[in-house]
Design a protein around this motif. Structure first.
Motif, PDB file in Angstrom:
ATOM      1  N   PRO A 231      27.358  -1.745  -1.094  1.00 43.83           N
ATOM      2  CA  PRO A 231      25.975  -1.288  -1.301  1.00 43.83           C
ATOM      3  C   PRO A 231      25.083  -1.656  -0.115  1.00 43.83           C
ATOM      4  O   PRO A 231      25.465  -2.460   0.750  1.00 43.83           O
ATOM      5  CB  PRO A 231      25.547  -2.031  -2.567  1.00 43.83           C
ATOM      6  N   ASP A 232      23.907  -1.088  -0.097  1.00 45.54           N
ATOM      7  CA  ASP A 232      22.997  -1.327   1.024  1.00 45.54           C
ATOM      8  C   ASP A 232      22.686  -2.806   1.211  1.00 45.54           C
ATOM      9  O   ASP A 232      22.495  -3.268   2.334  1.00 45.54           O
ATOM     10  CB  ASP A 232      21.689  -0.556   0.815  1.00 45.54           C
ATOM     11  N   ASP A 233      22.627  -3.559   0.098  1.00 47.34           N
ATOM     12  CA  ASP A 233      22.300  -4.985   0.197  1.00 47.34           C
ATOM     13  C   ASP A 233      23.542  -5.867   0.209  1.00 47.34           C
ATOM     14  O   ASP A 233      23.456  -7.080   0.037  1.00 47.34           O
ATOM     15  CB  ASP A 233      21.374  -5.411  -0.946  1.00 47.34           C
TER      16      ASP A 233
ATOM     17  N   ARG B 117      29.647  -0.117   8.402  1.00 45.54           N
ATOM     18  CA  ARG B 117      29.653  -1.428   7.766  1.00 45.54           C
ATOM     19  C   ARG B 117      30.727  -2.349   8.321  1.00 45.54           C
ATOM     20  O   ARG B 117      30.970  -3.415   7.742  1.00 45.54           O
ATOM     21  CB  ARG B 117      29.816  -1.284   6.241  1.00 45.54           C
TER      22      ARG B 117
ATOM     23  N   ASP C 242      28.382  -6.927   5.513  1.00 44.74           N
ATOM     24  CA  ASP C 242      29.295  -6.160   6.353  1.00 44.74           C
ATOM     25  C   ASP C 242      30.684  -6.784   6.288  1.00 44.74           C
ATOM     26  O   ASP C 242      30.842  -7.968   5.955  1.00 44.74           O
ATOM     27  CB  ASP C 242      28.815  -6.162   7.808  1.00 44.74           C
TER      28      ASP C 242
END
Length: 289
Positions: free
Chosen positions: A136-138, A173, A141
């Motif tokens: 997810p975006d939050d 990512r 990586d």
């Protein structure tokens, strides 16, 4: 004073007593500004759940956090059980990384073992790429850590990150965790004149700018090109202090955290290593001429 972002310095910390209770206490003892932790047994496949209170304390501590995935993970393995467990272990590490607010999850790049390099790299793409799409975006990586150059390794030199990134379609990512001992063992002579600059130049040329997200700062017990992954305390090995000072001074590593994984079963040697790196961080960059 330089206007470039300063790299935080820290360590892989033990977490007996809890990720926050144990890990942050150890970090304070050694003067760490950033920490790396295991969120499960590094030498086993058990996937452990976290404790919400510990996770929250670590997440809200203000200390940057990185997670190191377990050592058994190998997306190049011809063994179906190992491959399946590797998928679940990375998925778990990424989930736990998000829960503790980690910036990245470090995973070793693996080995082909007994199959061909081409087949192993095809597996990397098939099985690791879908996990990257799940982040997810939050979430953290995924940071690829090249190995020391032992037989059948999929990636040891920074140039060998090229096919790995291609297999993963240069996914946004993925980043790189550069281990100085691994790089030295794989044949990058960081002690040579211009050696550090050459490695960073090759890294950027291979995977692009901004992909270096973490540095494992470890001296080496063995010579350059040995293929042996044996860490030594900073300045006490065959690399010495200069390569670390040059890493700090190079703008391609500006702001990238330095994590020690050096020998020692108590805080004293790790505090000394952190102190050495803090001193080297302040060494001015050489003037070109």
């Amino acid at each position: 004073m330089t206007s470039r972002e300063q790299s935080p310095i820290g360590a892989h910390v033990p977490v007996a007593g809890g990720l926050a209770t144990g890990g942050l206490k150890y970090a304070a003892e050694i003067g760490a500004e950033v920490v790396q932790v295991f969120v499960s047994n590094p030498r086993g496949w058990a996937l452990t759940t976290g404790k919400a209170a510990e996770d929250a304390r670590l997440r809200d501590s203000g200390v940057p956090v990185y997670v190191h995935a377990n050592y058994l993970i190998n997306f190049g393995s011809p063994n179906a059980d190992t491959l399946g467990r590797s998928v679940e272990s990375v998925r778990h590490a990424l989930l736990r990384g998000r829960e503790v607010g980690a910036r990245g999850v470090v995973v070793h790049t693996g080995s082909a073992v007994s199959q061909s390099y081409e087949d192993a790299m095809a597996q990397v793409g098939r099985h690791l790429l879908p996990l990257l799409d799940e982040i997810p975006d939050d979430g953290p990586d995924l940071l690829l850590e090249p190995m020391a150059g032992q037989a059948h390794m999929l990636c040891a030199t920074v140039q060998q990150l090229g096919p790995y990134f291609e297999a993963l379609e240069h996914h946004p990512r993925i980043g790189v965790c550069l281990d100085t001992c691994h790089a030295f063992a794989a044949g990058h002579d960081l002690t040579a004149e211009g050696g550090v600059a050459a490695v960073l130049e090759a890294l950027v040329a291979t995977v692009g700018a901004g992909r270096l997200k973490l540095i494992h700062a470890n001296d080496s017990k063995d010579p350059c090109g040995s293929g042996r992954d044996r860490h030594e305390n900073i300045g006490a090995g065959l690399m010495g202090e200069r390569p670390f000072a040059e890493l700090f001074a190079d703008p391609r590593a500006a702001g990238v955290p330095f994590i020690i994984e050096t020998p020692g079963r108590s805080a004293e040697p790790h505090r000394a290593d952190v102190d050495v790196l803090k001193r080297l961080r302040g060494v001015p960059a050489p003037v070109a001429g």
